[in-house]
Write a protein that holds these residues in place. Structure first.
Motif, PDB file in Angstrom:
ATOM      1  N   VAL A 199      40.790  44.221  38.839  1.00  0.00           N
ATOM      2  CA  VAL A 199      41.125  42.858  39.225  1.00  0.00           C
ATOM      3  C   VAL A 199      42.641  42.706  39.268  1.00  0.00           C
ATOM      4  CG1 VAL A 199      40.683  40.450  38.714  1.00  0.00           C
ATOM      5  CG2 VAL A 199      39.092  42.176  37.892  1.00  0.00           C
ATOM      6  N   PHE A 200      43.251  43.235  38.215  1.00  0.00           N
ATOM      7  CA  PHE A 200      44.706  43.231  38.121  1.00  0.00           C
ATOM      8  C   PHE A 200      45.126  44.582  37.595  1.00  0.00           C
ATOM      9  CE2 PHE A 200      43.743  38.774  37.770  1.00  0.00           C
ATOM     10  CZ  PHE A 200      44.692  38.221  38.586  1.00  0.00           C
ATOM     11  N   THR A 229      50.666  38.539  32.328  1.00  0.00           N
ATOM     12  CA  THR A 229      51.323  37.532  33.155  1.00  0.00           C
ATOM     13  C   THR A 229      50.512  37.319  34.426  1.00  0.00           C
ATOM     14  OG1 THR A 229      53.359  38.479  32.337  1.00  0.00           O
ATOM     15  CG2 THR A 229      53.558  36.862  34.097  1.00  0.00           C
ATOM     16  N   GLY A 230      50.092  38.435  35.032  1.00  0.00           N
ATOM     17  CA  GLY A 230      49.281  38.346  36.243  1.00  0.00           C
ATOM     18  C   GLY A 230      47.983  37.606  36.002  1.00  0.00           C
ATOM     19  N   LEU A 231      47.354  37.923  34.882  1.00  0.00           N
ATOM     20  CA  LEU A 231      46.071  37.294  34.558  1.00  0.00           C
ATOM     21  C   LEU A 231      46.261  35.798  34.336  1.00  0.00           C
ATOM     22  CD1 LEU A 231      44.611  39.970  32.126  1.00  0.00           C
ATOM     23  CD2 LEU A 231      43.571  39.245  34.257  1.00  0.00           C
ATOM     24  N   GLU A 232      47.338  35.454  33.650  1.00  0.00           N
ATOM     25  CA  GLU A 232      47.568  34.066  33.305  1.00  0.00           C
ATOM     26  C   GLU A 232      47.818  33.235  34.560  1.00  0.00           C
ATOM     27  OE1 GLU A 232      50.159  33.679  30.080  1.00  0.00           O
ATOM     28  OE2 GLU A 232      49.604  31.593  29.726  1.00  0.00           O
ATOM     29  N   ARG A 233      48.537  33.847  35.505  1.00  0.00           N
ATOM     30  CA  ARG A 233      48.866  33.128  36.726  1.00  0.00           C
ATOM     31  C   ARG A 233      47.592  32.696  37.439  1.00  0.00           C
ATOM     32  NH1 ARG A 233      51.855  37.005  39.660  1.00  0.00           N
ATOM     33  NH2 ARG A 233      53.400  36.996  38.010  1.00  0.00           N
ATOM     34  N   GLU A 234      46.555  33.517  37.317  1.00  0.00           N
ATOM     35  CA  GLU A 234      45.307  33.221  38.023  1.00  0.00           C
ATOM     36  C   GLU A 234      44.277  32.537  37.105  1.00  0.00           C
ATOM     37  OE1 GLU A 234      44.487  34.441  41.373  1.00  0.00           O
ATOM     38  OE2 GLU A 234      46.653  34.638  41.529  1.00  0.00           O
ATOM     39  N   ASP A 235      44.700  32.161  35.909  1.00  0.00           N
ATOM     40  CA  ASP A 235      43.774  31.583  34.939  1.00  0.00           C
ATOM     41  C   ASP A 235      42.610  32.518  34.647  1.00  0.00           C
ATOM     42  OD1 ASP A 235      44.974  29.397  34.087  1.00  0.00           O
ATOM     43  OD2 ASP A 235      43.829  27.950  35.269  1.00  0.00           O
ATOM     44  N   GLN A 236      42.914  33.790  34.579  1.00  0.00           N
ATOM     45  CA  GLN A 236      41.870  34.774  34.333  1.00  0.00           C
ATOM     46  C   GLN A 236      42.117  35.452  32.991  1.00  0.00           C
ATOM     47  OE1 GLN A 236      39.535  36.708  36.856  1.00  0.00           O
ATOM     48  NE2 GLN A 236      39.329  34.623  37.554  1.00  0.00           N
ATOM     49  N   ARG A 264      43.895  37.617  27.479  1.00  0.00           N
ATOM     50  CA  ARG A 264      45.139  37.756  28.215  1.00  0.00           C
ATOM     51  C   ARG A 264      46.348  37.514  27.313  1.00  0.00           C
ATOM     52  NH1 ARG A 264      43.939  32.777  31.329  1.00  0.00           N
ATOM     53  NH2 ARG A 264      44.691  31.047  30.082  1.00  0.00           N
ATOM     54  N   SER A 302      37.018  33.978  34.293  1.00  0.00           N
ATOM     55  CA  SER A 302      37.943  32.860  34.281  1.00  0.00           C
ATOM     56  C   SER A 302      38.138  32.395  32.844  1.00  0.00           C
ATOM     57  CB  SER A 302      37.408  31.724  35.133  1.00  0.00           C
ATOM     58  OG  SER A 302      36.282  31.178  34.507  1.00  0.00           O
TER      59      SER A 302
END
Lengths: 471, 270
Positions: A199-200, A229-236, A264, A302
């Protein structure tokens, strides 16, 4: 015996796959021969594929000696397509492999150019031009079709491309024209990657391979930070992570990490990773060093921003979940269990132990006993139940004494029978009806024993078993 | 009498003076007044308590005693981590959640950790003892081990002291060794008080307090676990009558069994 593969030097001498070994020996001497080992080749190809993962995560095996990589959007990381091809060739050459590389707009086009043409990089939109020179064998339509095409005077794909497609489809099938279209760059089919796509992911390359634990830890810290950071940006939040260590000598080691709830938090992720690395029975060996480390969230979920409740109850639950994650990272997912009730009256099916990080819910509920009753179910259950030699005064009654683990137990108190019939509505059910007794022996040990079957109904011999022990 | 009061007063002064001991004022009671009074209000929270099963046959009863203590320490809602060595399951069977539920411990509050050897048990225990959110941790290594020494138990005690999590070191097939535990118990099953028709009654234990940090003498208690009230109580000394195993079916009056608990309780002749 026939030749299955030849190297460049042998090809120059006029040897080719399919030739008999005797012919080859007659032509070239001395000849170095190795017995074909397709299984080992397949394993090697898998390893190379693992290694190629560094270039693009979307990759599949192509036959027994090829790899297809989808490099859409990644080439710029390696200095463009030319740079990537050169890098790939150089690295593989350093590992001792001869390569032929083709880069084209579609997978099949690249495949055909690499296997039947000279390889090389096709500029965007120039597939049909390049493919025009390829022989009709490049269609891989089988001997009969190829012969038929050649008999019709169609030698190259270019000649085929000029002809109307409809009659071709009518003669050779639509799969044939679809293949042709793909080689000519007119249509494309996405690759199905051999491994789940992350996913990331975050990765770090090292000009000088790193091998010291401190360096690896520092790299993982940066990667965890990037990934989160990537996960947080997408609320994942990630539920399944994978750390891949690419060794300079080409081997790749992958470590998987599962999390009970979407995660995350960089610090937590790093700690779990380090614990996981620490607990490996077969530790990650840097050898001559890692030249790349990748950290990927393979599966995510999510996860809205967490908000603690005022009374801190949320925090407690969270702390327990974190503990479960840590324990699972260290001892394995299977080692940390929680119980869920099952809707069954068979004692062995009434409860199930799932890995604590799974979210599987049970069916039914726990029986908590009636007031003023002693526990009717044992604290420990044997699976399978343990056979005992029991002597009952009357056939249908409780045992008077029994032998278990070579010790004689005299029954002093007893309650029963509690008759538990098998789940006859299940087709695979072959068990007997059981009569359970709660008994206590002369020393104050309490057992849950049963007679497997009824004397007047089930065939002899009828045996006794201990199913559990009470506190 | 005077002397014990003095000691008690001194002890209270000491607790106030030594902040390290402050956690021990936080105690959980057995629920049996006489025993709690003797223990000065119960057992310390945020400490390690050892429970020994003298032999494998006593293990299930001792586990029941531990379950009771866990419930007293953690309450009905507290989360519990039970760490077992995997091969203990071959000896005593698997922990049966339905049975736990009937002891009063809600299975959804329990996390079971199954590990390979004693070092892993200790590692997991330390990890769990450091988690403030837990009510109690049951640490169940099997047999003896050089790893389970003073240092290991002290480390556990310290972790428990910091977080306030109560740890129960439940030891089967091992003899007492030096340890940093606050108390040490030896537990085996004790004949239950029979119910109607000679049915086995509430879980009963013979618990011996072998060692107490604050210097209490060895005492032996016969306790009974009450699931409904989640408390221990002294098992009333009933007239021990042996119940014949099949009275309901034979209809005969049960004779006193020579092998019965009465006989074993009084001590067998010869």
């Amino acid at each position: 015996m026939r030749i299955t593969a030849v190297d460049a030097a042998a090809r120059e001498k006029g040897l080719y796959p399919g030739m008999t070994l005797a012919d080859a020996r007659a032509r070239v001497r001395p000849l170095r021969i190795l017995e074909a080992d397709p299984d080992a080749d397949a394993v090697l190809l898998e390893k190379i594929a693992d290694w190629c993962d560094r270039f693009s995560p979307i990759l599949t095996l192509d036959g027994s000696d090829g790899l297809l990589l989808d490099i859409t959007g990644v080439a710029h990381l390696f200095g463009g397509e030319t740079g990537l091809a050169r890098d790939l060739k150089r690295r593989l050459h350093a590992l001792g492999f001869a390569t032929k590389i083709a880069i084209a707009g579609t997978a099949l086009s690249a495949h055909a150019l690499a296997r039947y043409g000279k390889g090389g990089i096709v500029p965007p939109g120039a597939e049909s031009e390049k493919a025009a020179e390829l022989p009709v064998e490049a269609l891989e339509a089988g001997g009969d079709v190829t012969r038929a095409l050649r008999r019709a005077g169609l030698e190259t794909l270019g000649m085929l491309a000029e002809r109307p497609r409809k009659p071709l489809a009518a003669r050779f099938g639509s799969a044939f024209t679809w293949r042709l279209a793909q080689i000519l760059g007119e249509g494309d089919q996405p690759l199905s990657p051999r491994r789940p796509l992350p996913v990331f992911c975050a990765e770090q390359r090292f000009a000088d391979p790193i091998g010291l634990f401190e360096d690896i830890e520092a790299a993982l810290k940066t990667l965890a930070q990037d990934l989160c950071t990537g996960l947080e940006r997408e609320d994942q939040g990630g539920r399944c992570f994978e750390a891949s260590f690419f060794r300079a000598d080409g081997t790749v080691r992958r470590i998987e990490l599962l999390s009970g709830q979407p995660l995350r938090e960089p610090a937590t992720l790093l700690r779990l990773l380090l614990m996981r690395l620490d607990a490996l029975a077969d530790p990650v060996d840097p050898g001559f060093g890692f030249d790349m480390i990748r950290l990927a969230a393979v599966a995510g979920d999510s996860a809205p921003p967490a908000q603690a409740l005022l009374d801190g109850s949320e925090a407690d639950g969270q702390a327990v979940e974190d503990l479960v994650n840590r324990l699972a990272a260290r001892f394995g997912v299977e080692a940390v269990q929680r119980f869920v009730p099952q809707d069954s009256h068979m004692p062995e099916y009434a409860a199930k132990a799932w890995p604590a990080i799974s979210e599987r819910a049970g069916s039914g509920s726990w029986y908590r006993g009636e007031a003023d009753d002693p526990p009717l179910r044992p604290l420990f259950l044997f699976s399978p139940p343990q056979r005992i030699e029991a002597l009952a005064e009357v056939p249908e009654g409780p045992p008077e004494h029994f032998f278990w683990r070579r010790v004689r137990h005299t029954v002093v108190r007893v309650e029963g029978p509690e008759r538990i019939a098998p789940e006859w509505w299940k087709s695979y059910e072959t068990r007997n009806t059981r009569d359970y007794f709660r008994i206590e022996d002369q020393t104050g040990q309490r057992f849950w024993v049963y007679r497997d079957g009824l004397y007047d109904r089930d065939p002899a011999p009828i045996h006794w078993y201990i199913h559990g022990i009470f506190a | 009498m005077d002397r014990t009061e003095h000691i008690h007063a001194l002890r209270q002064v000491l607790t106030r003076l030594d902040p390290g001991q402050a956690g021990t004022t936080n105690r959980f009671a057995f629920g049996e007044a006489a025993l709690d009074a003797q223990l000065g209000g119960g057992l310390a929270r945020g400490a390690i308590h050892e429970v020994f099963a003298p032999a494998t046959p006593a293990a299930p009863a001792a586990a029941g005693f531990v379950t009771g203590l866990v419930l007293r320490a953690a309450g009905a809602k507290g989360h519990v981590v039970w760490i077992r060595q995997r091969h203990a399951q071959d000896e005593t069977g698997k922990l049966y959640p339905q049975g736990l539920a009937e002891m009063g411990l809600a299975p959804e509050n329990l996390t079971l950790v199954l590990v390979k050897d004693i070092t892993d048990v200790l590692r997991a225990a330390l990890e769990a003892a450091r988690c403030k959110a837990l009510g109690a941790v049951v640490i169940e290594p099997w047999g003896r081990s050089k790893h389970l020494d003073m240092t290991a138990t002290r480390r556990l005690s310290l972790a428990a002291g910091e977080t306030g999590v109560t740890g129960f070191l439940f030891r089967v097939a091992a003899g007492p060794e030096p340890s940093a535990a606050a108390t040490r118990w030896q537990v085996r099953g004790y004949p239950t008080r029979p119910l109607a028709a000679g049915a086995p009654g509430f879980p009963a234990f013979e618990a011996t307090l072998l060692r107490h940090r604050e210097g209490l003498a060895q005492t032996l208690w016969h306790l009974e676990w009450n699931r409904d009230a989640l408390r221990f109580s002294a098992r009333p000394e009933t007239v021990e009558t042996g119940f014949a195993p099949v009275p309901a079916l034979s209809g005969a009056v049960a004779p006193l069994l020579l092998d019965g608990p009465a006989a074993s309780h009084l001590g067998r002749a010869g």
